[in-house]
Design a protein around this motif. Sequence first.
Motif, PDB file in Angstrom:
ATOM      1  N   VAL A 236       5.326   1.898   5.825  1.00 19.55           N
ATOM      2  CA  VAL A 236       4.623   0.664   6.198  1.00 19.55           C
ATOM      3  C   VAL A 236       5.523  -0.552   5.989  1.00 19.55           C
ATOM      4  CG1 VAL A 236       2.591  -0.771   5.732  1.00 19.55           C
ATOM      5  CG2 VAL A 236       2.406   1.723   5.652  1.00 19.55           C
TER       6      VAL A 236
ATOM      7  N   LEU B 251      -3.671   0.118   7.274  1.00 20.59           N
ATOM      8  CA  LEU B 251      -2.249   0.146   6.931  1.00 20.59           C
ATOM      9  C   LEU B 251      -2.014  -0.219   5.462  1.00 20.59           C
ATOM     10  CD1 LEU B 251      -0.321  -1.299  10.005  1.00 20.59           C
ATOM     11  CD2 LEU B 251      -0.447   1.055   9.210  1.00 20.59           C
TER      12      LEU B 251
ATOM     13  N   VAL C 144      -0.033   5.446  11.724  1.00 19.04           N
ATOM     14  CA  VAL C 144       0.809   4.241  11.747  1.00 19.04           C
ATOM     15  C   VAL C 144       1.230   3.908  13.175  1.00 19.04           C
ATOM     16  CG1 VAL C 144       3.018   3.260  11.019  1.00 19.04           C
ATOM     17  CG2 VAL C 144       1.618   4.538   9.375  1.00 19.04           C
TER      18      VAL C 144
END
Length: 259
Positions: free
Chosen positions: A218, A207, A186
Motif C-alpha cells: 500500500v 486500503l 489493491v
Amino acid sequence: MVNFKLYIFNKVVISFVLATICGALLKKIHYDIITCGDKMDVRNELFLNQDNEYKNFTKKLLPTVEEDRIIGVRIPILRKIAKKLTNEVYDWYYFEEIMIHGFQIGYSTSEFENKLKSLDEFVPKIDNWSVCDSVSTTLKFINNNKHIFLEYLRKYMYSNNEFELRFAIVILMNYYIDDEYVDFVVDYIKQINSQYYYVNMAAAWALSNCFIKYENKVMQVIIDNELSKEVHNMLICKIRDSLRVDNNKKEYLKTLKID
C-alpha cells in the motif's frame, strides 16, 4: 421530620427501581411472545421497540435516508428479529426493515445459491453506509465459497450505483484481504475513480486495512500516486488515524498528501 423525609425519599427511589425492572421484564416477555409464533409482524415489532432519542441520533448519521423511513431501533434488536425470521417474503420499506432483510440472508441456513438470489433482491435496496457495512460483516458464508462469491461480486464491483459499489468494496475488505487475494483487492481499488463520497471513503478504508497487514504494497501505491486524489488523501487520513501505525510513518505519510 428528617427521618420521615428520608423514608419518603427511599420509598420513591425503590418504587422507581421496581417500575424500571418490571418494565424491562415486561418488554422481554413481550419480545418472547411476539417472536414465538409462526410468523412475526416485523413492522409492529419494530415500532414497539422504537427509541425516539436513538432515531434522532441515527438520522444525523444517515443523510441519504429520508427521516420518515427511520423508526429508531438499535441494531442488537434488529439482529434478534432477523434470527427469528423464516424465509417468508416481507414488505421491506423502512431503514430497519432493509437492515433486517440483509441480516436474515446472513443468518439463513439456506443453500449458497439461494443466498445469492436473496442478495440479488437485497443489494439494490441499499441506500446508506450503515446497512451496507453492517450487513456485509454478517455474510460469513462467503468464507466457505470465496472464489465463487468473487465471481458473483463482479457485477457490483463495476456498478454505477453508489451503494452497490460500496457494498462490493466493503465485502472485499471484510473477506478478501489475505495472501491469496490482497493483490487483486489493491489493483481493483487503484482503478476506482468515483464521484461518490461513500465509494471513495470505502476504498480508502479498505486500503487502510490492507496497510496494516501489507504495508509495503500500500505504501508503494501511495508513493506512486496510483489512486484518485480523493481516495489518496482519504487513505492517508485513515492510516494516520490508526492506533496500529507508529508516529514516524504517520508524519511521513503526511508529506505525501496531494494539495
